[in-house]
Design a protein around this motif. Sequence first.
Motif, mmCIF file in Angstrom:
data_model
loop_
_atom_site.group_PDB
_atom_site.id
_atom_site.type_symbol
_atom_site.label_atom_id
_atom_site.label_comp_id
_atom_site.label_asym_id
_atom_site.label_seq_id
_atom_site.Cartn_x
_atom_site.Cartn_y
_atom_site.Cartn_z
ATOM 1 N N GLN A 323 0.827 -1.201 0.000
ATOM 2 C CA GLN A 323 0.000 0.000 0.000
ATOM 3 C C GLN A 323 0.866 1.257 0.000
ATOM 4 N N GLN A 324 1.977 1.223 0.713
ATOM 5 C CA GLN A 324 2.904 2.358 0.744
ATOM 6 C C GLN A 324 3.561 2.585 -0.611
ATOM 7 N N GLY A 325 3.748 1.517 -1.360
ATOM 8 C CA GLY A 325 4.413 1.617 -2.651
ATOM 9 C C GLY A 325 5.864 1.185 -2.620
ATOM 10 N N SER A 326 6.340 0.729 -1.470
ATOM 11 C CA SER A 326 7.737 0.314 -1.354
ATOM 12 C C SER A 326 7.944 -1.163 -1.699
ATOM 13 N N LEU A 327 6.881 -1.873 -2.022
ATOM 14 C CA LEU A 327 6.979 -3.302 -2.336
ATOM 15 C C LEU A 327 6.016 -3.642 -3.458
ATOM 16 N N LEU A 328 6.515 -4.415 -4.415
ATOM 17 C CA LEU A 328 5.695 -4.951 -5.496
ATOM 18 C C LEU A 328 5.646 -6.468 -5.371
ATOM 19 N N PRO A 329 4.586 -7.107 -5.865
ATOM 20 C CA PRO A 329 4.532 -8.570 -5.813
ATOM 21 C C PRO A 329 5.710 -9.234 -6.510
ATOM 22 N N SER A 330 6.277 -8.540 -7.486
ATOM 23 C CA SER A 330 7.400 -9.112 -8.241
ATOM 24 C C SER A 330 8.762 -8.813 -7.629
ATOM 25 N N THR A 331 8.793 -8.010 -6.555
ATOM 26 C CA THR A 331 10.064 -7.654 -5.922
ATOM 27 C C THR A 331 10.772 -8.906 -5.408
ATOM 28 N N VAL A 332 12.073 -9.005 -5.726
ATOM 29 C CA VAL A 332 12.872 -10.159 -5.298
ATOM 30 C C VAL A 332 14.000 -9.667 -4.388
ATOM 31 N N TYR A 333 14.160 -10.351 -3.258
ATOM 32 C CA TYR A 333 15.272 -10.073 -2.348
ATOM 33 C C TYR A 333 16.008 -11.379 -2.075
ATOM 34 N N GLY A 334 17.324 -11.280 -1.998
ATOM 35 C CA GLY A 334 18.131 -12.430 -1.619
ATOM 36 C C GLY A 334 18.459 -12.400 -0.139
ATOM 37 N N HIS A 335 19.426 -13.221 0.261
ATOM 38 C CA HIS A 335 19.807 -13.311 1.668
ATOM 39 C C HIS A 335 21.048 -12.493 2.004
ATOM 40 N N ALA A 336 21.751 -12.017 0.997
ATOM 41 C CA ALA A 336 23.034 -11.356 1.233
ATOM 42 C C ALA A 336 22.859 -10.101 2.080
ATOM 43 N N GLY A 337 23.700 -9.984 3.102
ATOM 44 C CA GLY A 337 23.702 -8.805 3.951
ATOM 45 C C GLY A 337 22.701 -8.834 5.082
ATOM 46 N N SER A 338 21.832 -9.811 5.128
ATOM 47 C CA SER A 338 20.835 -9.876 6.192
ATOM 48 C C SER A 338 21.425 -10.544 7.425
ATOM 49 N N PRO A 339 21.170 -9.995 8.620
ATOM 50 C CA PRO A 339 21.657 -10.633 9.846
ATOM 51 C C PRO A 339 20.791 -11.820 10.272
ATOM 52 N N MET A 340 19.724 -12.060 9.520
ATOM 53 C CA MET A 340 18.804 -13.132 9.887
ATOM 54 C C MET A 340 19.046 -14.374 9.041
ATOM 55 N N ARG A 341 19.051 -15.504 9.695
ATOM 56 C CA ARG A 341 19.175 -16.764 8.978
ATOM 57 C C ARG A 341 17.822 -17.203 8.449
ATOM 58 N N CYS A 342 17.823 -18.101 7.507
ATOM 59 C CA CYS A 342 16.580 -18.572 6.908
ATOM 60 C C CYS A 342 16.769 -19.990 6.404
ATOM 61 N N HIS A 343 15.671 -20.742 6.359
ATOM 62 C CA HIS A 343 15.736 -22.133 5.930
ATOM 63 C C HIS A 343 15.436 -22.296 4.446
ATOM 64 N N CYS A 344 14.969 -21.191 3.775
ATOM 65 C CA CYS A 344 14.715 -21.306 2.334
ATOM 66 C C CYS A 344 15.979 -20.928 1.567
ATOM 67 N N HIS A 345 15.900 -20.977 0.245
ATOM 68 C CA HIS A 345 17.107 -20.809 -0.572
ATOM 69 C C HIS A 345 17.257 -19.409 -1.143
#
Length: 651
Positions: A323-345
């Motif tokens: 709604q804010q406009g900062s995210l689109l359904p097609s937006t893709v983010y990777g894991h690089a630089g994030s301090p959070m771990r994740c179980h997906c790829h």
Amino acid sequence: MLENRKWVIIGVFCLVGLTYLARLFYLQVLDDTYSLGASKNSIKRVVEIPYRGQVYDRNNQLIVYNTPVYDLYVTPKQVRIPDTLAFCRMMNVSQSEFDSIMGLAKNYSPVKPSLFLRQLSKEDFARIQDALVDYRGFQPVISSMRTYPAHTLSNALGYVSEISKKQLENQDILYYRQGDYIGHNGLEEQYEEQLRGKRGVKFMMQNVRGVNKGPWKNGAFDTLAVAGQNLITGIDVEVQKYADSLMQNKVGAVLAVEPSTGEILVSVSAPTYDPNLLSSRFFSKNYRALIKNPYKPLINRPVMASYRPGSTFKLIQALIAQQQGSLLPSTVYGHAGSPMRCHCHGGNNLRGAIQNSCNPYFYYVFRKFLYFNGEHNTFKASAIGLRQWHDMAEKFGIADRLGIDLPTERKGNLPTPEYYDKAYGGTLRWKFSNVYSLSIGEGELLISPLKLVNLAATIANRGWFITPHFIRGFDKPGVGVPAEYHERHETGIEYKYYLPVIDGMRGAVAHGTVTPLANIAGIDLCGKTGTAQNSKFSHKFDHSIFIGFAPMNNPKIAVAVFVENAGWGGKAAASVAALVAERYLKRKTEAKRLDEQVKASNYLPPVSGLPVYKKPVSPRKDTTQQKPAAPTPLMTAAKDKPVVAAIISRN
């Protein structure tokens, strides 16, 4: 001269006589004070207590009704007991209890009846009825007590017990007397005025010794008691009892609502208790036992417990960022630089991030949201962004009380910029790097199961909700559902932004973070898992969370499940939710294997590690600009200290 004095004296006497005559005329003819006083000694006002209204489920099955019982009264002056010990054994009271009751009765009045034993069942009275002939001075009076045939919904219903001294003193309109019964907690308290009915009054003549001599003026001034209104709830009692069975040997909550109406279908607080325990003359004994129970069964967890929402909060992040406009359904983010771990790829778009519950994805979504305001100073930008984040998330009913028709609902905690200003000792002393745990529903966020089921219903409705409520109506015309339970609350998020979120929720159940067995054929369940960290314990002690709705299109049920200390949200909580949804939609359970697994699971913590309620604490000041310590949730381990906000969310 003497003649004049004579007339003066005669006049004085006449004046005194007239004064006395006038006073006597006033007292005997005009003033009724003494007449009323005399009538009080000869006329007894007997109050008739009406039957309380009964409680039904949405299918007209009885949940609560009134059972006739007997109250036994004693007139001390008339008592003749040949064998006190035999009498005590018959009445199932001890000698000390007997002496105490008789002492109170004598202090009240030796010649007037007072209560000896309350709520004798028909069976108990039948056992002593013949024997009472040998014990003069005891008189039975028919009364009633609440009975719960379904043996469920105890925390939501509340109970009926004797009015407290404080309640007596705080009455706005004088109605109750000492010894009267009143609803406590739950629906019994919420709808007390409607359920209690209207009292009747009879005026009986009595002699100086308090013996009744019949109705006064043939009952011309008597009024009849009017029974209370019957309350019809939205509960589906068959599904409710099934949900109870799924939560055996577990601590947590299950809530289900009908999204289109806000009517609550299921409300489980586990562990629970049989409501009949608090509806007998052994109330005090049973209540003390429940209070001492280490698993706290008297706490109504659906509305009173607070947890971190975990990854279920990612749904709100996705909606408000779009709604804010900062995210689109097609937006893709990777894991690089994030301090959070994740179980997906990694490499997810919005649908994939929800399906796989990708932590780094929502870390970047939240960061962009806070900085999406044109302010170059990161401290100022964070404060501006967090204010906008709070105001948009608040419209989902997260922060304040929703207004459910229960008297014990508690607020949540949705942090504001002022919250962190206070925590860090001033403005411009915190930024995104201090609060990023909010991105995955951790940190200072606190939420109740009620608020999460409302979130599920809001998404099911694609942008609006009706405040969840138990009431469906009353059985008498002219008394309907309060207006606030018809009002639609809009979230301000456009319809189109819900569609990719719902696609991701369906993917999570079909082939994502939810255990495969919970993808039950024929119900088309959409959901989101969450695993809220619970202090310093290992993974197996985390709280398992799931929210969802079914079917995907034209939803009929929204459900939220918390299972404490059960680990992965996609297993314990999701399994319970799927089975509840299936039972409601199909009226039967076809997922037999899943049903067996859930009923066989046991997540009760050992007594030494039981959750207890603690007041949330403010985050500690952190001059290194790392995220502050999280407030302890209301349900934490008894031996724990406040815990640092989690930055890893397992799903």
